[in-house]
Motif scaffolding. Sequence first.
Motif, PDB file in Angstrom:
ATOM      1  N   ASP A  28      -6.409 -47.063   6.878  1.00 39.72           N
ATOM      2  CA  ASP A  28      -6.538 -47.214   8.329  1.00 39.72           C
ATOM      3  C   ASP A  28      -7.574 -48.266   8.712  1.00 39.72           C
ATOM      4  N   TRP A  29      -8.405 -48.692   7.757  1.00 38.99           N
ATOM      5  CA  TRP A  29      -9.378 -49.758   8.010  1.00 38.99           C
ATOM      6  C   TRP A  29      -8.759 -51.146   7.827  1.00 38.99           C
ATOM      7  N   LEU A  30      -7.544 -51.232   7.343  1.00 39.39           N
ATOM      8  CA  LEU A  30      -6.946 -52.526   7.024  1.00 39.39           C
ATOM      9  C   LEU A  30      -6.388 -53.241   8.245  1.00 39.39           C
ATOM     10  N   LYS A  31      -6.525 -52.663   9.405  1.00 38.99           N
ATOM     11  CA  LYS A  31      -6.012 -53.275  10.631  1.00 38.99           C
ATOM     12  C   LYS A  31      -6.968 -54.323  11.201  1.00 38.99           C
ATOM     13  N   ARG A  32      -8.174 -54.356  10.664  1.00 41.37           N
ATOM     14  CA  ARG A  32      -9.168 -55.313  11.161  1.00 41.37           C
ATOM     15  C   ARG A  32      -8.739 -56.737  10.836  1.00 41.37           C
ATOM     16  N   ILE A  33      -9.065 -57.681  11.714  1.00 36.19           N
ATOM     17  CA  ILE A  33      -8.710 -59.069  11.447  1.00 36.19           C
ATOM     18  C   ILE A  33      -9.904 -59.881  10.941  1.00 36.19           C
ATOM     19  N   GLU A  34     -11.099 -59.310  11.020  1.00 38.30           N
ATOM     20  CA  GLU A  34     -12.273 -59.996  10.498  1.00 38.30           C
ATOM     21  C   GLU A  34     -12.476 -59.589   9.046  1.00 38.30           C
ATOM     22  N   ARG A  35     -13.344 -60.323   8.366  1.00 41.34           N
ATOM     23  CA  ARG A  35     -13.676 -59.993   6.989  1.00 41.34           C
ATOM     24  C   ARG A  35     -14.953 -59.169   6.910  1.00 41.34           C
ATOM     25  N   THR A  36     -15.588 -58.963   8.028  1.00 43.26           N
ATOM     26  CA  THR A  36     -16.836 -58.206   8.073  1.00 43.26           C
ATOM     27  C   THR A  36     -16.605 -56.862   8.757  1.00 43.26           C
ATOM     28  N   PHE A  38     -16.444 -53.937   7.248  1.00 41.03           N
ATOM     29  CA  PHE A  38     -15.775 -52.948   6.403  1.00 41.03           C
ATOM     30  C   PHE A  38     -16.742 -51.970   5.752  1.00 41.03           C
ATOM     31  N   GLY A  39     -18.032 -52.288   5.758  1.00 33.15           N
ATOM     32  CA  GLY A  39     -19.019 -51.388   5.158  1.00 33.15           C
ATOM     33  C   GLY A  39     -19.012 -50.017   5.803  1.00 33.15           C
ATOM     34  N   ALA A  40     -18.713 -49.967   7.089  1.00 36.19           N
ATOM     35  CA  ALA A  40     -18.656 -48.678   7.794  1.00 36.19           C
ATOM     36  C   ALA A  40     -17.531 -47.798   7.266  1.00 36.19           C
ATOM     37  N   GLY A  41     -16.503 -48.415   6.690  1.00 34.69           N
ATOM     38  CA  GLY A  41     -15.379 -47.661   6.172  1.00 34.69           C
ATOM     39  C   GLY A  41     -15.459 -47.362   4.680  1.00 34.69           C
ATOM     40  N   LEU A  42     -16.495 -47.882   4.024  1.00 37.43           N
ATOM     41  CA  LEU A  42     -16.635 -47.678   2.583  1.00 37.43           C
ATOM     42  C   LEU A  42     -16.705 -46.187   2.258  1.00 37.43           C
ATOM     43  N   PHE A  43     -15.804 -45.732   1.428  1.00 38.32           N
ATOM     44  CA  PHE A  43     -15.726 -44.319   1.026  1.00 38.32           C
ATOM     45  C   PHE A  43     -15.764 -43.387   2.245  1.00 38.32           C
ATOM     46  N   SER A  44     -15.163 -43.813   3.354  1.00 37.40           N
ATOM     47  CA  SER A  44     -15.314 -43.072   4.615  1.00 37.40           C
ATOM     48  C   SER A  44     -14.838 -41.621   4.523  1.00 37.40           C
ATOM     49  N   ALA A  80     -11.379 -53.786  -0.372  1.00 38.57           N
ATOM     50  CA  ALA A  80     -12.255 -52.906  -1.150  1.00 38.57           C
ATOM     51  C   ALA A  80     -13.521 -53.654  -1.562  1.00 38.57           C
ATOM     52  N   VAL A  81     -13.358 -54.882  -1.995  1.00 45.70           N
ATOM     53  CA  VAL A  81     -14.513 -55.714  -2.363  1.00 45.70           C
ATOM     54  C   VAL A  81     -15.331 -56.036  -1.121  1.00 45.70           C
ATOM     55  N   TRP A  82     -14.657 -56.404  -0.045  1.00 47.52           N
ATOM     56  CA  TRP A  82     -15.368 -56.733   1.191  1.00 47.52           C
ATOM     57  C   TRP A  82     -16.186 -55.549   1.691  1.00 47.52           C
ATOM     58  N   ALA A  83     -15.638 -54.342   1.569  1.00 49.17           N
ATOM     59  CA  ALA A  83     -16.354 -53.145   2.021  1.00 49.17           C
ATOM     60  C   ALA A  83     -17.609 -52.920   1.187  1.00 49.17           C
ATOM     61  N   LEU A  84     -17.499 -53.067  -0.114  1.00 50.15           N
ATOM     62  CA  LEU A  84     -18.665 -52.901  -0.988  1.00 50.15           C
ATOM     63  C   LEU A  84     -19.731 -53.937  -0.658  1.00 50.15           C
ATOM     64  N   GLN A  85     -19.319 -55.181  -0.465  1.00 47.47           N
ATOM     65  CA  GLN A  85     -20.281 -56.236  -0.130  1.00 47.47           C
ATOM     66  C   GLN A  85     -20.890 -56.025   1.253  1.00 47.47           C
ATOM     67  N   ASP A  86     -20.060 -55.657   2.217  1.00 43.30           N
ATOM     68  CA  ASP A  86     -20.550 -55.463   3.582  1.00 43.30           C
ATOM     69  C   ASP A  86     -21.548 -54.310   3.640  1.00 43.30           C
TER      70      ASP A  86
END
Length: 195
Positions: A28-36, A38-44, A80-86
């Motif tokens: 459900d986090w994949l609807k975002r159009i930005e690359r930033t 995603f940290g809020a959704g990490l392991f949500s 998944a990588v973007w979320a970990l980095q964010d």
Amino acid sequence: MEAFTTHTGRAVPLRRSDVDTDQIIPSDWLKRIERTGFGAGLFSQWRADPGFVLNKPVYSGATILLAGPDFGTGSSREHAVWALQDYGFKAVISARFADIFRGNALGNGLLPVVLAAATIEALTDQVEADPTTAITVDLGAREVRAPGLVAGFELDDFTRWRLMEGLDDVGLTLRQQDAITAFEATRPGWLPVTA
């Protein structure tokens, strides 16, 4: 992409194996159009549990993830990588990574470090006993260091060089900008047309 040479930070011990990309960042986090963001959704889904390791204040601000084996399985989502980095992670240490996740991580500047399961267990025990434990990931020396522990890891020379230079695929291409411009200058002024 930010260059990676040596990073020292605290770690989060994630005692879970077979963590797939759906668990790292739910669909459900994949609807975002930005690359930033995603940290809020990490392991949500797991973070809904107050006892989940990322919810513990002692691990706040940690920049290294100690993961169980088979990390990043599942779909090929770069998110998944973007979320970990964010979220702030610079490296993930595991005994085994899914190939696609590993490729996505290396292409985006997140260092996936493969160490023996026994070494990760020793690091995890150390971090759980003292969350302030500093771990150093040294890409130049290809080793991970912690108090009383030095462990080497493998990474091919080209990938290591790319990370240390901070070059993703676009960055590699732009290093050839003069040659590309020279080539383009020699192309005919007309281009074929289709009927």
